[in-house]
Design a protein around this motif. Structure first.
Motif, mmCIF file in Angstrom:
data_model
loop_
_atom_site.group_PDB
_atom_site.id
_atom_site.type_symbol
_atom_site.label_atom_id
_atom_site.label_comp_id
_atom_site.label_asym_id
_atom_site.label_seq_id
_atom_site.Cartn_x
_atom_site.Cartn_y
_atom_site.Cartn_z
ATOM 1 N N TYR A 8 0.794 -1.287 -0.171
ATOM 2 C CA TYR A 8 0.064 0.006 -0.005
ATOM 3 C C TYR A 8 1.030 1.373 -0.062
ATOM 4 O O TYR A 8 1.823 1.396 0.644
ATOM 5 C CB TYR A 8 -0.953 -0.170 1.288
ATOM 6 N N ALA A 12 -3.482 5.021 0.786
ATOM 7 C CA ALA A 12 -4.054 3.382 0.731
ATOM 8 C C ALA A 12 -3.071 2.936 2.229
ATOM 9 O O ALA A 12 -3.710 2.072 2.848
ATOM 10 C CB ALA A 12 -3.809 2.540 -0.304
ATOM 11 N N LYS A 13 -1.751 3.259 2.157
ATOM 12 C CA LYS A 13 -1.024 3.006 3.545
ATOM 13 C C LYS A 13 -1.737 3.217 4.659
ATOM 14 O O LYS A 13 -2.009 2.748 5.591
ATOM 15 C CB LYS A 13 0.382 3.321 3.313
ATOM 16 N N ALA A 15 -4.705 4.393 5.144
ATOM 17 C CA ALA A 15 -5.848 3.567 5.430
ATOM 18 C C ALA A 15 -6.054 2.164 5.796
ATOM 19 O O ALA A 15 -6.747 1.711 6.691
ATOM 20 C CB ALA A 15 -7.004 3.678 4.181
ATOM 21 N N ALA A 16 -4.875 1.461 5.369
ATOM 22 C CA ALA A 16 -4.914 0.065 5.831
ATOM 23 C C ALA A 16 -4.062 0.114 7.174
ATOM 24 O O ALA A 16 -4.341 -1.027 7.808
ATOM 25 C CB ALA A 16 -4.087 -0.675 4.547
ATOM 26 N N ARG A 36 -10.521 -5.330 1.787
ATOM 27 C CA ARG A 36 -11.731 -4.704 2.139
ATOM 28 C C ARG A 36 -12.115 -5.214 3.233
ATOM 29 O O ARG A 36 -12.827 -4.669 4.348
ATOM 30 C CB ARG A 36 -12.771 -4.696 1.075
ATOM 31 N N HIS A 39 -9.842 -4.524 6.350
ATOM 32 C CA HIS A 39 -9.903 -3.066 6.668
ATOM 33 C C HIS A 39 -10.967 -2.281 6.060
ATOM 34 O O HIS A 39 -11.194 -1.664 5.210
ATOM 35 C CB HIS A 39 -8.765 -2.535 5.809
ATOM 36 N N GLU A 42 -12.132 3.322 5.654
ATOM 37 C CA GLU A 42 -11.499 4.339 4.760
ATOM 38 C C GLU A 42 -10.820 3.521 3.498
ATOM 39 O O GLU A 42 -10.863 3.941 2.597
ATOM 40 C CB GLU A 42 -10.414 5.112 5.583
ATOM 41 N N LEU A 43 -10.228 2.399 3.736
ATOM 42 C CA LEU A 43 -9.495 1.479 2.895
ATOM 43 C C LEU A 43 -10.604 1.379 1.669
ATOM 44 O O LEU A 43 -10.206 1.584 0.527
ATOM 45 C CB LEU A 43 -8.762 0.270 3.148
ATOM 46 N N LEU A 47 -9.644 2.510 -2.267
ATOM 47 C CA LEU A 47 -9.355 1.712 -3.314
ATOM 48 C C LEU A 47 -10.308 1.843 -4.561
ATOM 49 O O LEU A 47 -9.879 1.772 -5.649
ATOM 50 C CB LEU A 47 -9.794 0.153 -2.649
ATOM 51 N N CYS A 50 -7.902 4.007 -6.639
ATOM 52 C CA CYS A 50 -6.455 3.615 -6.997
ATOM 53 C C CYS A 50 -6.395 3.062 -8.287
ATOM 54 O O CYS A 50 -7.093 2.401 -8.862
ATOM 55 C CB CYS A 50 -6.123 2.613 -5.710
#
Length: 84
Positions: A8, A12-13, A15-16, A36, A39, A42-43, A47, A50
């Motif tokens: 990520y 993304a990093k 959020a994860a 999904r 996490h 937010e992820l 996504l 992305c």
């Protein structure tokens, strides 16, 4: 099932809550569905915006269910970047 790594970047990093984690999936769609589930929140939203690289190759507009993952491969999750 193939085993590999999801990496990520940027939003993304954040959020994860991690820079990378393993995948155990046949397709990109399966790997992203698992992310999904791990996490929610937010992820899931991140996504949607992305782009993805699978083993260094851009996925582009290919349907994620058709993108097969390799044993020992890498999926890069790239949110839109600002600046330049």
């Amino acid at each position: 099932m193939a085993k590999g790594t999801v990496r990520y970047w940027a939003a993304a990093k954040a959020a994860a809550g991690t820079a990378e984690e393993p995948y155990d999936a046949i397709t990109l769609a399966e790997a992203l569905d698992a992310a999904r589930e791990r996490h929610p929140g937010e992820l899931v939203r991140v996504l949607r915006r992305c782009s993805f690289l699978v083993d260094g190759d851009p996925v582009g507009t290919r349907v994620h269910e058709t993108v097969r993952l390799a044993e020992g491969g890498t999926v890069e999750v790239l949110p839109p970047f600002a600046g330049g």
